[in-house]
Design an enzyme around this catalytic site. Structure first.
Site, short mmCIF file in Angstrom:
data_model
loop_
_atom_site.label_atom_id
_atom_site.label_comp_id
_atom_site.label_asym_id
_atom_site.label_seq_id
_atom_site.Cartn_x
_atom_site.Cartn_y
_atom_site.Cartn_z
N ARG A 5 0.80 -1.21 0.00
CA ARG A 5 0.00 0.00 0.00
C ARG A 5 0.84 1.28 0.00
O ARG A 5 0.44 2.30 -0.53
CB ARG A 5 -0.90 0.01 1.23
CG ARG A 5 -2.27 0.47 0.90
CD ARG A 5 -3.20 0.36 2.04
NE ARG A 5 -2.70 -0.55 3.08
CZ ARG A 5 -3.35 -0.72 4.22
NH1 ARG A 5 -4.45 -0.08 4.46
NH2 ARG A 5 -2.88 -1.55 5.14
N HIS B 242 -0.77 -28.62 8.56
CA HIS B 242 0.48 -29.39 8.48
C HIS B 242 0.35 -30.81 9.05
O HIS B 242 0.73 -31.77 8.40
CB HIS B 242 1.60 -28.66 9.22
CG HIS B 242 1.79 -27.23 8.82
ND1 HIS B 242 1.61 -26.81 7.52
CD2 HIS B 242 2.13 -26.13 9.52
CE1 HIS B 242 1.85 -25.50 7.45
NE2 HIS B 242 2.15 -25.07 8.65
C1 BG6 Z 1 3.44 -21.97 10.04
C2 BG6 Z 1 2.77 -21.57 11.32
O1 BG6 Z 1 2.50 -22.43 9.11
O2 BG6 Z 1 4.37 -23.00 10.30
C3 BG6 Z 1 3.79 -21.13 12.35
O3 BG6 Z 1 1.85 -20.52 11.07
C4 BG6 Z 1 4.85 -22.19 12.52
O4 BG6 Z 1 3.16 -20.83 13.59
C5 BG6 Z 1 5.41 -22.62 11.18
O5 BG6 Z 1 5.87 -21.66 13.34
C6 BG6 Z 1 6.34 -23.81 11.33
O6 BG6 Z 1 6.99 -24.03 10.11
P1 BG6 Z 1 8.45 -24.69 10.05
O7 BG6 Z 1 8.71 -24.84 8.59
O8 BG6 Z 1 9.36 -23.74 10.75
O9 BG6 Z 1 8.34 -26.01 10.77
#
Ligand code: BG6
Length: 487
Positions: free
Chosen positions: A44, A235
């Site tokens: 923005r 995840h």
């Molecule tokens: C993200 C979450 O999707 O994944 C975060 O929003 C988290 O809260 C992160 O810390 C973890 O990802 P990675 O790749 O560091 O395990």
């Protein structure tokens, strides 16, 4: 690869600076992003191309310092970068932007929506209004896709009104991790596992995604989300799907996504009647993580909250392959170490010929375990019983066959976003979530959250630097099992 345009809405934000632009730089260094490609940052506020390039230069300074090949390429990479000021709420600046980007069906245009989900519909409508939504266009959306089934549906419908499903790439960055991709390789590239991959031979599965970080600068987002929505809905469920799905017929995106969807739909519902037995939620208090004192969640937030920073769930996939096999999930912030792994514990041998633990003539035979370490120290360990060499008879001990990715393959592990961004440009949706997967995941998650809210119980406190509330240990120990600890 043919030159393309990639536009990052939220071009000055955390995701762009920490993940997207470093990932693009690495791919540039590897020769996958050629001359003529344009990468736009859009936000923005007003700033020049030069000012944005300088910010990006700072954001990639560490990776450039670590690798001379990257350092050498930075200037050429920055030359591909442009900044445009756009107010998503106003129509004014869009036509000029559209004219600059162009809408040729033969040139790939990727619009990365690294902005809050409340803006997704707006951006989609604007792109449509200025003629940028047609063939050649792909949009990438980040989680959270909504906060529950209903809001996800609104977002997906808004995207669906403008784009065909094949144009929409929903990112779950775990799917881009090398070790997560290797799950598919391990399961379906080896004849060894499939005959054993079922309830008859597998006792249970554990999926842990442990983090040492707290909520960092994201308390406002996080407090509305919590670990269930932030980590489990996406995840952890994606990991569960990759472990539990039936063999797909091919690597075609829909072949895999169809199988994952079946797993999500087969999850045993958890809600008011059983959430208290099958789930644990926690919230960290002050403690010490990796030797450093850290404040509690409520201190960081500065107000009372029942948001969970830890979740553990005993899930079950109700189908022939998995009936009766628990999938214990756990994830949390401010835990003892950063560690993500999947542990598949096989059933014990039906009879021991090495003596009877009951009369003290032998110790029990440990069950075999396949431990897939996603991060850090990426690798795979297969725990087997072995004879301890030397005198003393058949003394048995559990030892691991140990495959370390770093030792075996060497080199740098590419970040998940590198693969995912280039897959969007190539138009390969295999590692992205289809709309019905997102819906099915929310469908399972919503009743858990509703049950928690109805119970009025506060999340269980745990000290930062530990492994979560003791109730999470009880959740698995009640079943005569324990969380895996690497010996
Ligand atoms: C993200 C979450 O999707 O994944 C975060 O929003 C988290 O809260 C992160 O810390 C973890 O990802 P990675 O790749 O560091 O395990």
């Amino acid at each position: 690869m043919a030159p393309f345009d990639l536009v990052i809405f939220g071009g000055t934000g955390d995701l762009a600076m920490r993940k997207l632009l470093p990932a693009l730089l690495h791919r540039f260094v590897d020769g996958q992003i050629g001359p003529g490609t344009r990468i736009y940052g859009v936000a923005r506020d007003s700033r020049s191309d030069e000012a944005w390039r300088e910010r990006v230069r700072e954001a990639v300074a560490d990776i450039a310092a670590a690798d001379p090949r990257v350092a050498e390429a930075v200037d050429a990479f920055l030359a591909l970068l442009h900044y445009r000021q756009l107010d998503l709420a106003s129509e004014e600046s869009w036509p000029a932007f559209a004219a600059e980007i162009g809408n040729s069906p033969d040139r790939v245009r990727v619009f990365y929506l690294a902005v809050g989900p409340s803006l997704f519909a707006n951006v989609a409508d604007r792109l449509d209004a200025v003629g940028l939504a047609g063939a050649g266009t792909r949009v990438v959306v980040e989680k959270p896709i909504g906060k529950d089934s209903a809001s996800a549906q609104v977002i997906n419908e808004a995207l669906g009104r403008v784009f065909d499903e094949s144009q929409v790439f929903r990112i779950d960055h775990y799917l881009g991790k090398e070790t997560v991709q290797n799950l598919t390789a391990l399961r379906f590239g080896n004849a060894l596992f499939e005959p054993l991959w079922k309830a008859e031979h597998i006792d249970h599965v554990q999926i842990t995604v442990a983090e040492t970080v707290g909520v960092e600068g994201r308390a406002a987002y996080y407090d509305r989300s919590g670990a269930l929505r932030d980590m489990v809905q996406n995840h952890l469920l994606q990991l569960l799907c990759l472990v539990a799905m039936e063999p797909p017929a091919s690597l075609a995106a829909d072949a895999i996504r169809d199988e994952k969807l079946k797993v999500l739909r087969a999850l045993r519902p958890i809600g008011n009647g059983n959430a208290a037995q099958l789930t644990v939620r926690g919230q960290y208090r002050a403690g010490a993580v990796e030797g450093r004192a850290v404040p509690g969640y409520l201190d960081e937030l500065g107000e009372p909250s029942n948001t969970e920073t830890f979740v553990s769930i005993k899930a079950e996939v109700q189908n022939w392959r998995w009936a009766g096999v628990p999938f214990y999930l756990r994830t949390g912030k401010r835990l003892a170490e950063r560690m993500s792994e999947i542990v598949v514990t096989f059933r014990r041998v039906p009879h021991s010929i090495f003596g009877d633990p009951a009369d003290g003539s032998a110790s029990p035979l440990a069950p075999n375990k396949l431990v897939i370490r996603l991060q850090p120290d990426e690798g795979v360990k297969l725990w087997l019983m072995n004879k301890v060499p030397g005198p003393g008879g058949m003394r048995m001990r559990e030892v691991a066959m140990d495959l370390s990715f770093a030792e075996t393959f060497g080199g740098r592990q590419p970040d998940a976003y590198e693969r995912l961004l280039m897959d969007v440009v190539r138009g390969n949706p295999m590692l992205f979530m289809r709309r019905d997967e997102v819906d099915a995941a929310w469908h399972w998650i919503d009743p858990i959250r509703v049950a928690w809210e109805a119970s009025h119980d506060a999340p269980k406190p745990y000290t930062a630097g530990g492994w979560g509330p003791s109730a999470a240990v009880a959740l698995i120990e009640r079943d005569g099992r324990t969380w895996h600890e690497d010996a």
